[in-house]
Scaffold this motif. Structure first.
Motif, PDB file in Angstrom:
ATOM      1  N   ILE A  81      84.288 -22.657 -23.361  1.00  0.00           N
ATOM      2  CA  ILE A  81      83.117 -22.158 -22.449  1.00  0.00           C
ATOM      3  C   ILE A  81      81.756 -22.603 -23.005  1.00  0.00           C
ATOM      4  N   VAL A  82      81.485 -22.869 -24.158  1.00  0.00           N
ATOM      5  CA  VAL A  82      80.273 -23.323 -24.705  1.00  0.00           C
ATOM      6  C   VAL A  82      80.183 -24.904 -24.649  1.00  0.00           C
ATOM      7  N   LYS A  83      80.909 -25.609 -24.158  1.00  0.00           N
ATOM      8  CA  LYS A  83      80.770 -26.967 -24.126  1.00  0.00           C
ATOM      9  C   LYS A  83      80.055 -27.412 -22.793  1.00  0.00           C
ATOM     10  N   MET A  84      79.258 -28.395 -22.724  1.00  0.00           N
ATOM     11  CA  MET A  84      78.543 -28.637 -21.797  1.00  0.00           C
ATOM     12  C   MET A  84      79.277 -29.029 -20.462  1.00  0.00           C
ATOM     13  N   ARG A  87      79.330 -26.740 -17.827  1.00  0.00           N
ATOM     14  CA  ARG A  87      77.897 -26.292 -17.072  1.00  0.00           C
ATOM     15  C   ARG A  87      77.716 -27.574 -16.025  1.00  0.00           C
ATOM     16  N   VAL A  88      78.051 -28.708 -16.491  1.00  0.00           N
ATOM     17  CA  VAL A  88      78.011 -29.615 -15.492  1.00  0.00           C
ATOM     18  C   VAL A  88      78.889 -29.494 -14.173  1.00  0.00           C
ATOM     19  N   LEU A  89      80.117 -29.018 -14.667  1.00  0.00           N
ATOM     20  CA  LEU A  89      81.132 -28.653 -13.315  1.00  0.00           C
ATOM     21  C   LEU A  89      80.546 -27.732 -12.525  1.00  0.00           C
ATOM     22  N   VAL A  90      79.736 -26.667 -12.870  1.00  0.00           N
ATOM     23  CA  VAL A  90      79.179 -25.736 -12.222  1.00  0.00           C
ATOM     24  C   VAL A  90      78.431 -26.431 -11.070  1.00  0.00           C
ATOM     25  N   MET A 278      71.151 -33.860 -16.456  1.00  0.00           N
ATOM     26  CA  MET A 278      72.234 -33.498 -17.546  1.00  0.00           C
ATOM     27  C   MET A 278      73.094 -34.450 -18.007  1.00  0.00           C
ATOM     28  N   ASP A 279      73.498 -35.348 -17.199  1.00  0.00           N
ATOM     29  CA  ASP A 279      74.195 -36.628 -17.615  1.00  0.00           C
ATOM     30  C   ASP A 279      73.481 -37.903 -18.478  1.00  0.00           C
TER      31      ASP A 279
END
Length: 471
Positions: A81-84, A87-90, A278-279
């Motif tokens: 859950i802490v992997k970025m 967050r990108v998926l959201v 983000m990317d």
């Protein structure tokens, strides 16, 4: 990713191995030669000084991640859950929200006696038939029988993923604004042109979304889950359209209902900017590999495209026939339920939206099941057989809409969780984008044809029944 300092670090091959086995593809855990090829491709895209050392490091990382897949669920969840990438998926879930919201305008507010595009045309002394309404779907899909492939090429070879996403999203937003203008002016050719412009970006954006998810989740845990969530959540945009467009049209008029589609596309455009940022940041800090756009001769060559495996073409066939069993029905489903069950437009639209909400709600669970069990071909067979059964039941029995549409949504989740994650394991890394483009192009060939057929049937065989709606 677990190690930001290593741009080519794999996140875990446990689920990936099962996916690869189900497709008949070799994975890093069962093939030394495949591991060597992966490392060779990685060295081409991101040169390193010591290939031998890199190979040893990658192999040890794969073994470590395979062992980590045996962790208890709570520990694995805390680690993941802490992997970025999550967050990108959201944010990626909202990338195609706007395009799906406006895609089904013809199905939700296209035809009907009041508060529809058809009624607005009638009030201005113009004709708007079922076939004209369904043509709004077809004109969107026809260009994408070719252009989706070029969208994949733009991603893989020319513009790169980030610039391509922005281009496609701008086309969609412009198309939504032009469609709104066409409704305001009661100008059908302008509406067709708007749907064409929308189509130029719509399907290519879906290709870009798939390439983005593959870029962040390839070789790690949760790829099927990620694809299931993004694709099914995108359909929530269509659900919101069926739920709220008819209500906006009833309360404020058809013009406001169409304007809300423009607002939804602007929202997705903002999500696109966030994803690009983000990317870009992740690639510069070493979380993921930076884009290598046409700078390496070995990155993408014609021979790689000509040697696409048979597994990709089988996936394409499954995609075409499953999607044409779902989306053309959604386009006429509101009329179908109004006529067969005597429902109002709002009631029928609510039941149509149920399949998308059930799909979005079930996707996390179904995606996790597919990730854990693998054997993607079995899920694809199950989904295909269920779609056939649902249509037979709706045609021959009085099955309640809430049952048929919920079943359709649940097994749509199985379809997308099994279909789209299969592509990165079936083809070479250098042709992932164009492979998604080929599948999307063939899908659109089917989606361009079936709505025209169904629209012509409705005009020829059910004009009397449709004229009774809302009267």
């Amino acid at each position: 990713m677990s190690d930001p300092s290593s741009p080519i670090k794999a996140e875990g091959y446990g689920a990936a191995s099962e996916v690869g086995e189900s497709l008949g593809c070799k994975t890093p855990e069962d093939s030394t030669s495949r591991q060597g090829l992966v490392n060779e491709e990685s060295s081409l895209a991101h040169p390193v000084k010591d290939n031998h050392s890199d190979r040893e490091n990658t192999e040890s990382e794969s073994e470590l991640d395979a062992e980590e897949d045996d962790l208890p669920f709570c520990d694995m969840f805390k680690e993941e859950i802490v992997k970025m990438k999550w967050r990108v998926l959201v944010v990626a879930c909202f990338l195609t929200f706007g395009s799906y919201y406006i895609f089904d305008f013809p199905g939700a507010i296209g035809t009907g006696a009041t508060n529809t595009i058809q009624s607005r045309f009638k009030d201005h002394g113009k004709t708007f038939t079922q076939e004209m309404n369904q043509s709004l779907y077809s004109v969107y899909s026809y260009p994408n029988t070719v252009l989706a492939i070029f969208g994949g090429l733009l991603i893989d070879k020319f513009l790169g993923l980030r610039k391509s996403m922005l281009l496609f999203m701008l086309l969609i937003t412009a198309g939504s604004g032009l469609f709104y203008l066409g409704v305001i002016l009661v100008n059908y050719p302008l509406m067709l042109a708007a749907r064409l412009l929308f189509g130029l970006g719509g399907e290519s954006l879906a290709v870009a979304q798939s390439a983005l998810v593959a870029r962040w989740f390839r070789g790690g845990r949760g790829m099927a889950l990620a694809f299931g969530i993004t694709i099914s959540f995108s359909r929530v945009g269509s659900s919101f359209n069926f739920l709220f467009s008819t209500r906006f049209a009833g309360a404020y008029g058809i013009n406001v209902a169409v304007l809300m589609g423009v607002v939804a596309c602007v929202f997705s455009l903002l999500a696109c900017f966030v994803l690009i940022a983000m990317d870009y940041r992740a690639s510069k800090t070493g979380v993921i590999k930076d884009e290598n756009i046409g700078g390496d001769e070995d990155q993408l060559e014609l021979k790689h495209i000509k040697s696409l495996p048979v597994e990709l073409w089988l996936l394409t066939i499954i995609c075409v026939f499953c999607y044409t069993a779902i989306f053309p029905f959604v386009g006429i489903g509101k009329n179908f339920f109004e006529v067969k069950f005597g429902m109002t437009a709002d009631e029928a639209s609510t039941w149509i939206s149920l399949y998308q909400f059930s799909s979005a709600g079930a996707s996390p669970v179904i995606g996790a099941i597919v990730d854990k069990c693998g054997r993607l071909a079995l899920w694809l067979v199950l989904a295909s057989a269920t779609f056939v059964s649902i249509h037979i039941l709706m045609m021959a029995t009085p099955i309640p809409p809430y049952i048929s549409m919920t079943m359709m949504g649940l097994f749509y989740s199985f379809l997308v969780s099994g279909l789209w994650p299969s592509v990165p394991f079936a083809v070479d890394e250098r042709v992932v984008g164009i492979s998604y483009g080929i599948i999307t192009a063939m899908q659109n060939a089917g989606l361009a044809t079936f709505p025209l057929i169904s629209g012509a049937i409705l005009d020829d065989y059910t004009p009397a029944a449709l004229s009774l709606i809302h009267i």
